[in-house]
Design a protein around this motif. Structure first.
Motif, PDB file in Angstrom:
ATOM      1  N   THR A   1     -43.989  24.727  74.213  1.00 31.37           N
ATOM      2  CA  THR A   1     -42.892  23.702  74.032  1.00 31.37           C
ATOM      3  C   THR A   1     -41.479  23.942  74.026  1.00 31.37           C
ATOM      4  O   THR A   1     -41.217  25.148  73.731  1.00 31.37           O
ATOM      5  CB  THR A   1     -43.244  22.830  72.558  1.00 31.37           C
ATOM      6  OG1 THR A   1     -42.504  21.802  72.352  1.00 31.37           O
ATOM      7  CG2 THR A   1     -42.745  23.872  71.446  1.00 31.37           C
TER       8      THR A   1
ATOM      9  N   SER B   1     -45.953  17.285  78.518  1.00 26.18           N
ATOM     10  CA  SER B   1     -44.943  17.051  79.178  1.00 26.18           C
ATOM     11  C   SER B   1     -44.774  15.457  79.681  1.00 26.18           C
ATOM     12  O   SER B   1     -45.328  14.838  78.965  1.00 26.18           O
ATOM     13  CB  SER B   1     -44.905  17.952  80.385  1.00 26.18           C
ATOM     14  OG  SER B   1     -43.885  18.049  81.193  1.00 26.18           O
TER      15      SER B   1
ATOM     16  N   ASN C   1     -40.873  15.237  84.847  1.00 17.45           N
ATOM     17  CA  ASN C   1     -40.474  16.652  84.843  1.00 17.45           C
ATOM     18  C   ASN C   1     -41.366  17.369  85.798  1.00 17.45           C
ATOM     19  O   ASN C   1     -41.957  18.285  85.642  1.00 17.45           O
ATOM     20  CB  ASN C   1     -40.833  17.447  83.522  1.00 17.45           C
ATOM     21  CG  ASN C   1     -40.068  16.661  82.324  1.00 17.45           C
ATOM     22  OD1 ASN C   1     -39.421  15.537  82.572  1.00 17.45           O
ATOM     23  ND2 ASN C   1     -40.257  17.091  81.018  1.00 17.45           N
TER      24      ASN C   1
ATOM     25  N   ALA D   1     -41.036  21.356  86.175  1.00 22.10           N
ATOM     26  CA  ALA D   1     -41.972  21.924  85.140  1.00 22.10           C
ATOM     27  C   ALA D   1     -43.449  21.977  85.453  1.00 22.10           C
ATOM     28  O   ALA D   1     -44.095  22.904  85.109  1.00 22.10           O
ATOM     29  CB  ALA D   1     -41.681  21.313  83.709  1.00 22.10           C
TER      30      ALA D   1
ATOM     31  N   TYR E   1     -46.010  25.127  85.834  1.00 18.99           N
ATOM     32  CA  TYR E   1     -47.359  25.173  85.031  1.00 18.99           C
ATOM     33  C   TYR E   1     -48.313  25.264  86.013  1.00 18.99           C
ATOM     34  O   TYR E   1     -49.402  26.186  85.872  1.00 18.99           O
ATOM     35  CB  TYR E   1     -47.608  23.952  84.020  1.00 18.99           C
ATOM     36  CG  TYR E   1     -46.307  23.496  83.115  1.00 18.99           C
ATOM     37  CD1 TYR E   1     -45.581  24.585  82.539  1.00 18.99           C
ATOM     38  CD2 TYR E   1     -45.778  22.448  82.782  1.00 18.99           C
ATOM     39  CE1 TYR E   1     -44.592  24.527  81.656  1.00 18.99           C
ATOM     40  CE2 TYR E   1     -44.657  22.233  81.839  1.00 18.99           C
ATOM     41  CZ  TYR E   1     -44.196  23.184  81.328  1.00 18.99           C
ATOM     42  OH  TYR E   1     -43.139  22.911  80.477  1.00 18.99           O
TER      43      TYR E   1
ATOM     44  N   ALA F   1     -44.155  11.909  76.152  1.00 17.78           N
ATOM     45  CA  ALA F   1     -45.308  12.733  76.712  1.00 17.78           C
ATOM     46  C   ALA F   1     -46.351  11.953  77.294  1.00 17.78           C
ATOM     47  O   ALA F   1     -46.858  10.946  76.530  1.00 17.78           O
ATOM     48  CB  ALA F   1     -45.855  13.689  75.407  1.00 17.78           C
TER      49      ALA F   1
END
Length: 156
Positions: free
Chosen positions: A80, A118, A122, A125, A129, A148
């Protein structure tokens, strides 16, 4: 801008204010600060207590990025609050943080599983991932965090 050598620190108390500031910045840019975010800004030291850890990337003594591993009541750990300073984006800092965090979780903490939450906004990001083998395990609204809308997991 060329970046120098990246040093990874674990639970560096001096990095905590920057960890909080970097995260507050991206959250406010894309969303809004929720209660847990406000607590992070006010008390970033909670992210290195009670089994929690902060992994930070330093370049020439400056915190270029950071991420936390947060222990949940059920014993699972969440990746996180990952953030990279805008001045250092595009130089692989997020990848270095991801690699260091996964290595620390597996080899030092003995973990075999991590999860994260997430938001589909985003995009950078989510690409990071996915490149690192994280898979989607939840899509849609989250019962606790307003921003989220996607969850991912990785077996280490």
């Amino acid at each position: 801008m060329a970046v120098g050598k990246v040093d990874i620190h674990i639970d560096d108390t001096a990095a905590l204010p920057r960890f909080a500031a970097l995260n507050a910045q991206w959250i406010e840019d894309l969303h809004f600060l929720e209660e847990s975010d406000k607590l992070m800004v006010a008390q970033p030291e909670i992210y290195i207590r009670n089994g929690n850890h902060v992994i930070s990337a330093h370049i020439d003594g400056q915190v270029a990025g950071a991420v936390a591993l947060k222990k949940h009541d059920d014993g699972r750990y969440e990746l996180t609050k990952m953030a990279v300073d805008t001045d250092f984006r595009g130089h692989g800092i997020g990848q270095k943080l991801m690699t260091a965090t996964e290595d620390f979780a597996k080899n030092t903490m003995g973990l075999s599983y991590l999860f994260l939450l997430s938001n589909t906004r985003n995009e950078a990001a989510l690409r990071l991932y996915a490149r690192n083998g994280w898979t989607v395990n939840h899509e849609g609204p989250h019962p606790v965090y307003a921003r989220a809308n996607i969850g991912m997991e990785k077996h280490l």
